[in-house]
Write an enzyme that holds these catalytic residues in place. Structure first.
Site, PDB file in Angstrom:
ATOM      1  N   ASP A 147       1.115  -1.120  -0.144  1.00 23.29           N
ATOM      2  CA  ASP A 147      -0.080  -0.032   0.096  1.00 23.29           C
ATOM      3  C   ASP A 147       0.878   1.403   0.055  1.00 23.29           C
ATOM      4  O   ASP A 147       2.049   1.051   0.411  1.00 23.29           O
ATOM      5  CB  ASP A 147      -0.815  -0.069   1.309  1.00 23.29           C
ATOM      6  CG  ASP A 147      -2.232  -1.027   1.222  1.00 23.29           C
ATOM      7  OD1 ASP A 147      -2.177  -1.306   0.002  1.00 23.29           O
ATOM      8  OD2 ASP A 147      -2.678  -1.065   2.368  1.00 23.29           O
ATOM      9  N   MET A 148       0.387   2.389  -0.608  1.00 28.51           N
ATOM     10  CA  MET A 148       1.037   3.568  -0.418  1.00 28.51           C
ATOM     11  C   MET A 148       0.329   4.613   0.604  1.00 28.51           C
ATOM     12  O   MET A 148      -0.837   4.742   0.768  1.00 28.51           O
ATOM     13  CB  MET A 148       1.018   4.337  -1.779  1.00 28.51           C
ATOM     14  CG  MET A 148       1.696   5.566  -1.879  1.00 28.51           C
ATOM     15  SD  MET A 148       3.472   5.246  -1.751  1.00 28.51           S
ATOM     16  CE  MET A 148       4.149   4.701  -2.890  1.00 28.51           C
ATOM     17  N   THR A 184     -11.120   2.401  -7.681  1.00 32.25           N
ATOM     18  CA  THR A 184     -11.948   3.495  -7.730  1.00 32.25           C
ATOM     19  C   THR A 184     -13.330   3.261  -7.440  1.00 32.25           C
ATOM     20  O   THR A 184     -13.722   1.949  -7.935  1.00 32.25           O
ATOM     21  CB  THR A 184     -11.677   4.514  -8.700  1.00 32.25           C
ATOM     22  OG1 THR A 184     -12.408   5.705  -8.615  1.00 32.25           O
ATOM     23  CG2 THR A 184     -12.203   3.692 -10.118  1.00 32.25           C
ATOM     24  N   LYS A 233      -6.485   7.378  -6.243  1.00 35.17           N
ATOM     25  CA  LYS A 233      -6.448   8.855  -6.145  1.00 35.17           C
ATOM     26  C   LYS A 233      -5.552   9.016  -5.060  1.00 35.17           C
ATOM     27  O   LYS A 233      -4.645  10.130  -5.272  1.00 35.17           O
ATOM     28  CB  LYS A 233      -8.015   9.222  -5.949  1.00 35.17           C
ATOM     29  CG  LYS A 233      -8.928   9.408  -6.984  1.00 35.17           C
ATOM     30  CD  LYS A 233     -10.134   9.923  -6.761  1.00 35.17           C
ATOM     31  CE  LYS A 233     -11.306   9.776  -8.022  1.00 35.17           C
ATOM     32  NZ  LYS A 233     -12.498  10.580  -7.467  1.00 35.17           N
ATOM     33  N   GLY A 234      -5.715   8.246  -4.091  1.00 36.15           N
ATOM     34  CA  GLY A 234      -4.760   8.988  -2.771  1.00 36.15           C
ATOM     35  C   GLY A 234      -5.709   9.354  -1.599  1.00 36.15           C
ATOM     36  O   GLY A 234      -6.864  10.323  -2.012  1.00 36.15           O
ATOM     37  N   GLN A 266      -0.493   6.775  -6.357  1.00 36.70           N
ATOM     38  CA  GLN A 266      -1.660   7.876  -5.925  1.00 36.70           C
ATOM     39  C   GLN A 266      -1.893   8.901  -7.206  1.00 36.70           C
ATOM     40  O   GLN A 266      -0.751   9.610  -7.485  1.00 36.70           O
ATOM     41  CB  GLN A 266      -1.328   8.522  -4.860  1.00 36.70           C
ATOM     42  CG  GLN A 266      -1.538   7.404  -3.468  1.00 36.70           C
ATOM     43  CD  GLN A 266      -0.630   7.796  -2.252  1.00 36.70           C
ATOM     44  OE1 GLN A 266       0.476   8.468  -2.564  1.00 36.70           O
ATOM     45  NE2 GLN A 266      -1.055   7.645  -1.148  1.00 36.70           N
ATOM     46  N   ARG A 274      -1.041  -0.772  -8.214  1.00 30.79           N
ATOM     47  CA  ARG A 274      -2.544  -0.352  -7.919  1.00 30.79           C
ATOM     48  C   ARG A 274      -2.628   1.110  -8.248  1.00 30.79           C
ATOM     49  O   ARG A 274      -1.800   1.688  -7.587  1.00 30.79           O
ATOM     50  CB  ARG A 274      -2.925  -0.753  -6.847  1.00 30.79           C
ATOM     51  CG  ARG A 274      -4.462  -0.037  -6.276  1.00 30.79           C
ATOM     52  CD  ARG A 274      -4.826  -0.438  -4.824  1.00 30.79           C
ATOM     53  NE  ARG A 274      -4.756  -1.590  -4.145  1.00 30.79           N
ATOM     54  CZ  ARG A 274      -4.310  -1.899  -3.149  1.00 30.79           C
ATOM     55  NH1 ARG A 274      -3.841  -1.051  -2.115  1.00 30.79           N
ATOM     56  NH2 ARG A 274      -4.393  -3.169  -2.630  1.00 30.79           N
TER      57      ARG A 274
HETATM   58  C1  LIG Z   1      -8.899  -1.157  -3.457  1.00 32.55           C
HETATM   59  C2  LIG Z   1      -8.307  -0.018  -2.973  1.00 32.55           C
HETATM   60  C3  LIG Z   1      -7.242   0.282  -2.397  1.00 32.55           C
HETATM   61  C4  LIG Z   1      -6.616   1.611  -2.053  1.00 32.55           C
HETATM   62  N1  LIG Z   1      -5.416   1.702  -1.486  1.00 32.55           N
HETATM   63  C5  LIG Z   1      -4.908   2.824  -1.334  1.00 32.55           C
HETATM   64  C6  LIG Z   1      -3.701   3.102  -1.048  1.00 32.55           C
HETATM   65  O1  LIG Z   1      -2.773   2.205  -0.665  1.00 32.55           O
HETATM   66  N2  LIG Z   1      -3.166   4.373  -0.674  1.00 32.55           N
HETATM   67  C7  LIG Z   1      -4.196   5.527  -0.690  1.00 32.55           C
HETATM   68  O2  LIG Z   1      -3.748   6.734  -0.531  1.00 32.55           O
HETATM   69  N3  LIG Z   1      -5.449   5.261  -0.881  1.00 32.55           N
HETATM   70  C8  LIG Z   1      -5.902   3.983  -1.266  1.00 32.55           C
HETATM   71  N4  LIG Z   1      -7.227   3.828  -1.632  1.00 32.55           N
HETATM   72  C9  LIG Z   1      -8.200   4.864  -1.373  1.00 32.55           C
HETATM   73  C10 LIG Z   1      -8.224   5.923  -2.633  1.00 32.55           C
HETATM   74  O3  LIG Z   1      -7.146   6.631  -2.863  1.00 32.55           O
HETATM   75  C11 LIG Z   1      -9.480   7.004  -2.529  1.00 32.55           C
HETATM   76  O4  LIG Z   1      -9.139   7.674  -1.406  1.00 32.55           O
HETATM   77  C12 LIG Z   1     -10.746   6.243  -2.477  1.00 32.55           C
HETATM   78  O5  LIG Z   1     -10.754   5.045  -3.326  1.00 32.55           O
HETATM   79  C13 LIG Z   1     -11.813   7.248  -3.006  1.00 32.55           C
HETATM   80  O6  LIG Z   1     -11.723   7.560  -4.092  1.00 32.55           O
HETATM   81  P1  LIG Z   1     -12.766   7.066  -5.480  1.00 32.55           P
HETATM   82  O7  LIG Z   1     -11.738   7.058  -6.683  1.00 32.55           O
HETATM   83  O8  LIG Z   1     -13.178   6.095  -5.072  1.00 32.55           O
HETATM   84  O9  LIG Z   1     -13.454   8.438  -5.849  1.00 32.55           O
HETATM   85  P2  LIG Z   1     -14.405   9.329  -4.817  1.00 32.55           P
HETATM   86  O10 LIG Z   1     -14.695  10.502  -5.748  1.00 32.55           O
HETATM   87  O11 LIG Z   1     -13.880   9.560  -3.720  1.00 32.55           O
HETATM   88  O12 LIG Z   1     -15.612   8.421  -4.680  1.00 32.55           O
HETATM   89  C14 LIG Z   1     -16.388   8.221  -5.675  1.00 32.55           C
HETATM   90  C15 LIG Z   1     -17.833   7.918  -5.271  1.00 32.55           C
HETATM   91  O13 LIG Z   1     -17.707   6.546  -4.397  1.00 32.55           O
HETATM   92  C16 LIG Z   1     -18.470   6.506  -3.349  1.00 32.55           C
HETATM   93  N5  LIG Z   1     -17.377   6.196  -2.147  1.00 32.55           N
HETATM   94  C17 LIG Z   1     -16.011   6.517  -2.122  1.00 32.55           C
HETATM   95  N6  LIG Z   1     -15.495   6.124  -0.955  1.00 32.55           N
HETATM   96  C18 LIG Z   1     -16.519   5.691  -0.085  1.00 32.55           C
HETATM   97  C19 LIG Z   1     -16.651   5.330   1.126  1.00 32.55           C
HETATM   98  N7  LIG Z   1     -15.542   5.273   1.948  1.00 32.55           N
HETATM   99  N8  LIG Z   1     -18.044   5.193   1.792  1.00 32.55           N
HETATM  100  C20 LIG Z   1     -18.959   5.136   0.967  1.00 32.55           C
HETATM  101  N9  LIG Z   1     -18.836   5.686  -0.457  1.00 32.55           N
HETATM  102  C21 LIG Z   1     -17.822   5.913  -1.070  1.00 32.55           C
HETATM  103  C22 LIG Z   1     -19.120   7.849  -3.073  1.00 32.55           C
HETATM  104  O14 LIG Z   1     -20.514   7.650  -3.706  1.00 32.55           O
HETATM  105  C23 LIG Z   1     -18.451   8.714  -4.205  1.00 32.55           C
HETATM  106  O15 LIG Z   1     -19.212   9.666  -4.463  1.00 32.55           O
HETATM  107  C24 LIG Z   1      -7.644   2.628  -2.073  1.00 32.55           C
HETATM  108  C25 LIG Z   1      -8.967   2.511  -2.772  1.00 32.55           C
HETATM  109  C26 LIG Z   1      -9.283   1.153  -3.059  1.00 32.55           C
HETATM  110  C27 LIG Z   1     -10.521   1.371  -3.735  1.00 32.55           C
END
Ligand SMILES: Cc1cc2nc3c(=O)[nH]c(=O)nc-3n(C[C@H](O)[C@H](O)[C@H](O)COP(=O)(O)OP(=O)(O)OC[C@H]3O[C@@H](n4cnc5c(N)ncnc54)[C@H](O)[C@@H]3O)c2cc1C
Length: 299
Positions: free
Chosen positions: A125-126, A217, A178-179, A153, A175
């Site tokens: 993970d980052m 995402t 966004k971060g 990210q 992977r």
């Molecule tokens: C498999 C996986 C691994 C990840 N690993 C890392 C990592 O190693 N390091 C890191 O910095 N980040 C990690 N992340 C988190 C990532 O960076 C984002 O912060 C997170 O995925 C939200 O971004 P999004 O692209 O889903 O877009 P967003 O615009 O945040 O979300 C899109 C839509 O999804 C829904 N949504 C998103 N998150 C949630 C939630 N928690 N609960 C309910 N609904 C939600 C909402 O409806 C939102 O409008 C990971 C995410 C995933 C899916």
């Protein structure tokens, strides 16, 4: 940031643990390995792959880091003995990166060696920016010929260069997300659109160069964009997968899977769920907003 998001972020420290627990229960498999195994089995039976994360970040003692590593061995043993379709995700600071870089390297090597014997994929993970350079350094030291990947990210300005460099140097497995941490504007894109556009730009590089990518995402705009790029480069299912967090957007994950894409669910579990949950909620008030709303939907 909406008023509700700001309100939740500010008041979170006084929210009772039980309430956070109620919110978190949807996003975390539970406290024990049994909980994680049960969740993974259910997801596998529904056609989802998983990656299991033992909760516990920012460990600052060697002892704690080593006990975390030991627990990963138990997880790996169960994944193999139960024949589960799952990898593991490891946070570098949970295995000692904030203590010492070489110590963390040896700990991840230790986990990776065991995982390799059991044919289990390991994803590093980052975390936040003080650890980016060393996390990529660890990946570079260990990746050769191993079932090992790293996270990048799209909000980080450096990511495009990092990805180009890593691809040039050798076989890579990413992977892309966004971060989740709060980073200064100097080093990170802040605008929603900028982060999205950089996500698609970096994904384009990965698919064009046939570099394996987990597209992580829940943003439908990015899912659509990713599907267009997959079509453009005629990427086979062996070249990519989609990834989502446990408990988030079941409608979307079902649709993506139904369209024939591989889908992997990130399954966090462990006793440190409280710290993980409150940190996530505080770090990203927008997520606090979703969980708060989902709490009210539950009641
Ligand atoms: C498999 C996986 C691994 C990840 N690993 C890392 C990592 O190693 N390091 C890191 O910095 N980040 C990690 N992340 C988190 C990532 O960076 C984002 O912060 C997170 O995925 C939200 O971004 P999004 O692209 O889903 O877009 P967003 O615009 O945040 O979300 C899109 C839509 O999804 C829904 N949504 C998103 N998150 C949630 C939630 N928690 N609960 C309910 N609904 C939600 C909402 O409806 C939102 O409008 C990971 C995410 C995933 C899916």
């Amino acid at each position: 940031m909406s008023f509700l998001d700001r309100f939740i972020s500010a008041t979170l420290p006084i929210v009772p643990k039980a309430v956070v627990g109620l919110i978190a229960s949807r996003y975390i498999a539970g406290e024990t390995l049994e909980d994680a195994v049960r969740t993974v089995k259910e997801l596998n039976a529904s056609g989802y792959k998983t990656t299991v994360d033992v909760l516990g970040e920012f460990v600052d003692s060697r002892e704690e880091a080593l006990s975390h590593v030991k627990f990963y061995h138990e997880v790996l043993e169960r994944l193999e003995s139960e024949k589960l379709d799952s990898g593991v995700s490891v946070k570098p600071t949970a295995v000692g990166l904030s203590v010492d870089r070489d110590f963390a390297l040896e700990n991840i090597r230790n986990i990776l060696d065991d995982a390799s014997k059991r044919n289990v994929f390991v994803r590093i993970d980052m975390e936040d920016s003080p650890y980016t350079e060393n996390t990529l350094w660890i990946y570079r030291q260990l990746r050769n010929g191993k079932k090992l990947g790293v996270v990048v990210q799209s909000y980080m300005r450096r990511t495009e260069q990092d990805v180009r460099g890593l691809i040039e140097e050798g076989e890579s497995n990413f992977r892309l997300c966004k971060g989740i941490y709060v980073e200064p504007e100097k080093i990170a894109f802040k605008g929603r659109e900028e982060v999205r556009q950089n996500f698609l730009k970096v994904l384009d590089i990965m698919l064009q160069t046939k570099t394996y990518v987990g597209i992580a995402t829940h943003d439908e705009y990015l899912v659509d964009g990713a599907e267009k790029l997959i079509k453009k480069y005629n990427a086979p299912p062996t070249a990519y997968e989609f990834q989502m967090l446990l408990g988030v957007r079941h409608d979307l994950r079902d649709r993506i899977k139904a369209r024939g894409h591989k889908m992997r669910i990130y399954v966090p579990f462990g006793k440190s769920w409280y710290g993980y949950s409150t940190r996530r909620l505080k770090e990203n008030p927008a997520i606090a907003g979703y969980v708060f709303k989902s709490l009210f939907r539950k009641l």
